[in-house]
Design an enzyme around this catalytic site. Structure first.
Site: not given
Ligand code: NAD
Length: 260
Positions: A142, A155
């Site tokens: 990401s 995350y």
């Protein structure tokens, strides 16, 4: 190109993972899909891959929080198809909260699914790849593997970890015909993102365009979403022979987000 090869794609019952699974199948690979969801819908996806691309497709219900399930998924794919040549670590979840309120069990769950599962699947798949002297490992990282946003501590930590696993394993297997890379998308247009729009419009009294440009795509200079098919096309490229010298990299596909 991937004819007679097998790909395992974790978290491929929806979104980016499903697009990657279908793109690898279109390139000729047999596929093991994985993830949660409605049984009939998953079976329709599995059968659809076989019908649309003339390959074999199987489903593993492995839970990425369970180490034994992950080892069994790789063993099951090797038994069913004869090999695991491509491993795509894609399963992932998100949780948003300030660090001092971040539930410990959410931290553990995100680290398990978004980070440890990739280590465990790679650990299980590498011996067979080494034996056959060919392998492709691609992980969906990401933009948050490179930069942070507040309230996403687990995350961001997990995705930075994926970039670290990618570099380390790439070095370990570099002489074995195996490449290891990760793709770092910015905001990707998935049903998950689409569903947030009406609520945000209401909550903030904004138009759809304002939600997209000023809220969702605030950090994305192109003001456009990445599509799952674009991520999938890069994954297929990374699995090609043309990409055999690309290893240990973290490739951004984020509309310029991390150039800032
Ligand atoms: P999604 O929710 O559509 O897909 C997630 C997949 O993971 C689903 O198939 C789900 O069933 C599966 N999954 C969740 N928990 C699991 C578990 N315990 N065991 C097995 N499977 C499990 O989300 P997506 O947007 O397609 O995200 C896929 C990946 O892409 C994730 O790693 C995510 O972090 C990453 N990503 C997404 C975006 C985005 O904007 N959508 C951006 C950058 C990175």
């Amino acid at each position: 190109m991937l004819k007679n090869k097998t790909a395992v794609v974790t978290g491929s019952t929806s979104g980016i993972g499903l697009a990657i699974a279908r793109a690898l199948a279109a390139d000729g690979a047999n596929i093991m899909i994985n993830g949660f969801g409605d049984k009939a819908a998953i079976e329709a996806e599995r059968a659809g891959i076989e019908k649309d691309f003339g390959v074999k497709a199987a489903y593993s219900a492995a839970d990425m929080t369970r180490p034994a399930d992950i080892a069994a998924m790789i063993a099951d794919a090797e038994k069913t198809f004869g090999s695991v040549d491509v491993l795509v670590n894609n399963a992932g979840i998100q949780f948003v909260a300030p660090v001092e309120e971040f539930p410990v069990e959410k931290w553990d769950q995100i680290i398990a699914i978004n980070l440890s599962a990739a280590f465990l699947a790679i650990r299980a798949a590498v011996p067979g790849m080494k034996q056959r002297k060919w392998g492709r490992i691609v992980s969906t990282a990401s933009a948050h593997s490179l930069v942070a946003s507040p309230f996403k501590v687990a995350y961001v930590a997990a995705k930075h970890g994926i970039a670290g696993i990618t570099k380390t394993v790439a070095l370990e297997v570099a002489t074995h015909g195996i490449t290891v890379n990760c793709i770092s998308p910015g905001y990707v247009w998935t049903p998950l993102v689409e569903k947030q729009i009406p609520d945000t419009m209401k909550a903030r009294n904004l138009t759809k365009e304002q939600v997209i440009n000023d809220v969702l795509l605030a950090a994305q200079p192109t003001k456009q979403f990445v599509t799952p098919d674009q991520v999938a096309a890069l994954a297929v490229y990374l699995c090609s022979d043309a990409a055999s010298q690309i290893t240990g990299t973290n490739i951004s596909m984020d509309g310029g987000w991390t150039a800032q």
